[in-house]
Write a protein that holds these residues in place. Structure first.
Motif, PDB file in Angstrom:
ATOM      1  N   TYR A 402      19.459 119.686  46.215  1.00  0.00           N
ATOM      2  CA  TYR A 402      19.762 120.772  45.266  1.00  0.00           C
ATOM      3  C   TYR A 402      20.493 121.872  46.027  1.00  0.00           C
ATOM      4  O   TYR A 402      20.058 122.317  47.081  1.00  0.00           O
ATOM      5  N   GLN A 403      21.616 122.296  45.463  1.00  0.00           N
ATOM      6  CA  GLN A 403      22.430 123.301  46.150  1.00  0.00           C
ATOM      7  C   GLN A 403      21.916 124.690  45.809  1.00  0.00           C
ATOM      8  O   GLN A 403      21.980 125.131  44.667  1.00  0.00           O
ATOM      9  N   ASN A 425      30.956 123.801  40.563  1.00  0.00           N
ATOM     10  CA  ASN A 425      30.181 123.134  41.608  1.00  0.00           C
ATOM     11  C   ASN A 425      29.011 122.380  41.004  1.00  0.00           C
ATOM     12  O   ASN A 425      28.389 122.827  40.045  1.00  0.00           O
ATOM     13  N   ARG A 426      28.706 121.252  41.595  1.00  0.00           N
ATOM     14  CA  ARG A 426      27.587 120.434  41.142  1.00  0.00           C
ATOM     15  C   ARG A 426      26.325 120.868  41.880  1.00  0.00           C
ATOM     16  O   ARG A 426      26.313 120.956  43.112  1.00  0.00           O
ATOM     17  N   ARG A 427      25.243 121.122  41.153  1.00  0.00           N
ATOM     18  CA  ARG A 427      23.997 121.595  41.784  1.00  0.00           C
ATOM     19  C   ARG A 427      23.193 120.448  42.374  1.00  0.00           C
ATOM     20  O   ARG A 427      22.725 120.508  43.498  1.00  0.00           O
ATOM     21  N   TRP A 428      22.994 119.415  41.599  1.00  0.00           N
ATOM     22  CA  TRP A 428      22.170 118.299  42.057  1.00  0.00           C
ATOM     23  C   TRP A 428      23.072 117.219  42.648  1.00  0.00           C
ATOM     24  O   TRP A 428      24.151 116.947  42.128  1.00  0.00           O
ATOM     25  N   ASN A 429      22.564 116.610  43.710  1.00  0.00           N
ATOM     26  CA  ASN A 429      23.340 115.547  44.325  1.00  0.00           C
ATOM     27  C   ASN A 429      22.399 114.568  45.034  1.00  0.00           C
ATOM     28  O   ASN A 429      21.192 114.807  45.109  1.00  0.00           O
ATOM     29  N   LEU A 458      27.576 111.673  45.310  1.00  0.00           N
ATOM     30  CA  LEU A 458      28.292 112.227  44.163  1.00  0.00           C
ATOM     31  C   LEU A 458      29.267 113.302  44.641  1.00  0.00           C
ATOM     32  O   LEU A 458      29.027 113.952  45.660  1.00  0.00           O
ATOM     33  N   THR A 461      31.744 118.605  43.187  1.00  0.00           N
ATOM     34  CA  THR A 461      32.077 119.363  41.983  1.00  0.00           C
ATOM     35  C   THR A 461      31.805 118.511  40.755  1.00  0.00           C
ATOM     36  O   THR A 461      31.649 117.299  40.843  1.00  0.00           O
ATOM     37  N   LYS A 462      31.757 119.174  39.620  1.00  0.00           N
ATOM     38  CA  LYS A 462      31.489 118.462  38.368  1.00  0.00           C
ATOM     39  C   LYS A 462      32.676 117.570  38.000  1.00  0.00           C
ATOM     40  O   LYS A 462      33.776 117.728  38.530  1.00  0.00           O
ATOM     41  N   ASN A 463      32.443 116.674  37.053  1.00  0.00           N
ATOM     42  CA  ASN A 463      33.494 115.738  36.646  1.00  0.00           C
ATOM     43  C   ASN A 463      34.702 116.423  36.014  1.00  0.00           C
ATOM     44  O   ASN A 463      35.769 115.839  35.915  1.00  0.00           O
ATOM     45  N   GLU A 468      37.901 114.786  43.563  1.00  0.00           N
ATOM     46  CA  GLU A 468      36.539 114.546  44.032  1.00  0.00           C
ATOM     47  C   GLU A 468      36.441 114.824  45.523  1.00  0.00           C
ATOM     48  O   GLU A 468      37.304 114.421  46.299  1.00  0.00           O
TER      49      GLU A 468
END
Lengths: 485, 184
Positions: A402-403, A425-429, A458, A461-463, A468
């Protein structure tokens, strides 16, 4: 006969012809589309089922039938016969009282209580470890020690030579041979032993009786506490088993200085939208258009390990990751920078003004992308080689991440500018790590050191963001492991 | 049917595919160099359609919406495969088009086959302007070229296509007019 007519509007002619044209695709096309649309629904279920099944199997093996499944030893009846056959004289007669599938040998010295005792070595094929503890010295003082090491078979020791016991135990454990307790106790010591072993996990017992013991009848008039030993055996409670069980749990503290790097992949799902910026060179690899350099970060944490077998441990923990890498860029005047977003209606893009250029400017600068994460690593540790005092291990973990915080610069769709957009930005990875390290035991702790490689599965960043970014870390892990008593 | 596709219902998705794939494959075929390439474009295009179908807002024709996605997909594939970077030799292209055998079945198919004979850059601009109805400005943005380049490429494409159609006797030129040749 040819019929001709005016065809002033060439475009209309082409358009009409094209509209009338039909083609029917191969069925393979639909099968591929169908597989692509519905494949994602399957793999999480399979993966989850595999993890759940593995967890259940390991739990059953370890917690429900721990000793029986993992620590199997032969029947004590057979062991007893071996002992009897090697017994030099009646003064050290050994008789098995009860046999079961998990037996240690508990032998008594002759009742004349000479200071020096001798015995024959007996070969057992026990598989569990044994360590002596200082706190139990009062019980063990009168206990003698039997090993399956032939070199020790003719040794004689003093009754209270606990030093020998410890040395022998550590020697045997290194040579993968399992020590066995023998007891030289008088009956009252046996009772004391019984009081203590009541708490302990069961293992089998071989009981050697003093000289007054009548082996033919398997009864002893001079040993009123035989029933006590029966009781001990029936309860299957012996000191060594507890030590063996207790020492399965370990705690590890570790830190991994590492270098973070990134790999970019431009999907450009929507870059052909009418309102999105388009450039001819977008057909090339995005990694060729950026200059980024790794920088040092740190991963630190604590983990709990459980020894499933002598060589295999499973582990879980909590750790903090700090990752960063540098990007070469340029300061420039305010420029329009846009990101064509994926998954939106035609023409949707993010447009900002940026003073950071990827290509040129009036002053070179270095940007730093930084990430602070908290992670839960779960994995295993496998000892693959013993090199004397040092062991070599391979380990692997999967880390749910988790970021907590980040500062990063995103490349625009035309690769010309950088801009900050935290909500992309993606929080969970999920990260996966593989390690190879050496371990060395020193004063009750185990030191570990070796390289580690970690990969972020993953994108960061988000989709929505078309480019990527996958982070890659490589570093040197240093750890300290201590057994939990 | 659209609602079913939004719900990710495989039956609705198949139904939609069956309804629109014949026309869309024709669209892709005009942009591609082979049937296999066209089917790949069709596959990629429909995956995008199903992925974005929830964004369709019932403004305008659904077929037109699908068609726009398909056209953009074709352009994307051509860019990815760097087809636009290939140089064009007009004489060579004309010579190659003469060698191509087009069965004289349906006239529409003949015209489409002749369009396919053009060099990639020409036929892309021709398809986008003459058939799909994009403006030169829009075409320039999509392909990353100048608007004037788009106009000039279209003019050349149109001229070349006329020559091919005349040589194939699909149309004939009478004085200043073009006329379609139809056998009765």
């Amino acid at each position: 006969m040819k019929q001709s007519f005016n065809l002033d509007d060439f475009e209309a002619f082409l358009s009409d012809s094209a509209e009338q044209h039909r083609m029917y695709p191969n069925d393979r096309v639909w099968r591929n589309i169908n597989a692509q649309l519905h494949k994602d629904n399957k793999w999480p279920a399979l993966t989850f089922a595999a993890i759940l099944t593995s967890t259940i199997i390991i739990s059953i093996l370890v917690f429900i039938h721990p000793d029986r499944a993992l620590f199997d030893i032969p029947s004590t009846t057979k062991i007893a016969s071996n002992i009897l056959s090697k017994s030099p004289n009646k003064t050290s007669t050994i008789t098995a009282i009860k046999s079961s599938s998990s037996t240690l040998a508990l032998l008594e010295a002759p009742s004349n209580r000479n200071k020096t005792h001798t015995w024959e070595a007996n070969h057992f094929s026990n598989q569990y470890e044994f360590n002596l503890e200082e706190s139990n010295k009062s019980i063990l003082d009168d206990q003698l020690f039997v090993t399956n090491d032939a070199s020790l078979s003719t040794n004689s020791i003093s009754e209270n030579d606990s030093t020998f016991l410890r040395v022998a135990a550590s020697t045997l454990s290194k040579e993968n041979k399992q020590p066995i307790i023998i007891s030289a106790n008088e009956p009252e010591n046996l009772q004391l032993l019984a009081q203590h072993v009541n708490k302990y996990q069961p293992i089998d017992v071989l009981h050697a009786l003093p000289t007054s013991f009548d082996s033919s009848t398997q009864q002893s008039s001079a040993f009123p506490k035989a029933t006590m030993m029966e009781e001990i055996v029936n309860r299957k409670q012996i000191l060594g088993a507890l030590k063996n069980k207790k020492q399965r749990w370990m705690i590890a503290f570790y830190a991994t200085p590492s270098f973070s790097y990134r790999y970019l992949q431009d999907n450009k799902k929507e870059s052909d939208k009418l309102n999105g910026p388009v450039a001819n060179y977008l057909t090339n690899d995005v990694n060729k258009f950026v200059t980024h350099k790794p920088k040092m970060g740190l991963e630190a944490g604590v983990a709990v390990l459980y020894k499933v077998t002598n060589d295999l441990s499973i582990k879980a923990g909590l750790q903090l990751n700090y990752r960063q890498y540098a990007i070469d860029a340029y300061s420039t005047t305010n420029e329009r920078a846009a990101i064509a977003l994926n998954g939106r209606t035609l023409g949707d893009s993010l447009v900002r003004m940026s003073r950071i250029s990827n290509n040129s400017g009036y002053r070179p600068i270095q940007l730093t992308n930084e990430y602070l994460q908290i992670a839960i690593p779960v994995g295993f540790d496998l000892k693959v080689m013993n090199l004397g005092k040092v062991d070599f291990h391979l380990a692997s973990t999967a880390q749910l991440t988790y970021q907590l915080a980040s500062r990063n610069f995103l490349l625009s769709s035309d690769y010309k500018n950088y801009l900050q957009q935290e909500n992309l930005n993606r929080r969970w990875n999920i990260n996966t790590a593989v390690e190879a390290f050496f371990s060395y035991q020193l004063n009750g702790i185990t030191l570990q050191a070796g390289p580690q490689f970690r990969y972020q599965l993953l994108p960061g960043t988000k989709n929505l963001y078309p480019i990527e970014e996958h982070l890659i870390d490589y570093g040197m892990k240093i750890g300290v492991v201590k057994t939990i008593h | 049917m659209i609602e079913g596709c939004i719900q990710n219902n495989p039956v609705s998705q198949r139904e939609l595919f069956n309804k629109y794939s014949p026309k869309m494959l024709s669209v892709c075929y005009r942009f591609s160099q082979s049937r296999e390439d066209a089917e790949d474009m069709l596959q990629e295009g429909f995956i995008k359609v199903f992925a974005q179908i929830h964004t369709f807002q019932n403004k305008g024709s659904f077929e037109g919406w699908v068609r726009r996605i398909m056209v953009h997909t074709c352009i994307n594939v051509l860019k990815r495969n760097k087809k636009f970077n290939e140089s064009v030799d007009l004489d060579q292209a004309l010579f190659a088009s003469e060698k191509e055998i087009i069965p004289s079945i349906m006239q529409a198919k003949q015209v489409v086959e002749c369009i396919r004979l053009l060099p990639i850059g020409y036929k892309t601009v021709l398809n986008l302007y003459a058939i799909e109805g994009y403006s030169h400005k829009e075409i320039a943005e999509m392909l990353g070229i100048e608007e004037s380049t788009s106009r000039s490429q279209y003019t050349r494409a149109k001229s070349m296509l006329e020559q091919i159609l005349i040589k194939r006797r699909i149309i004939e030129k009478k004085e200043t007019k073009l006329a379609m040749v139809t056998a009765i």
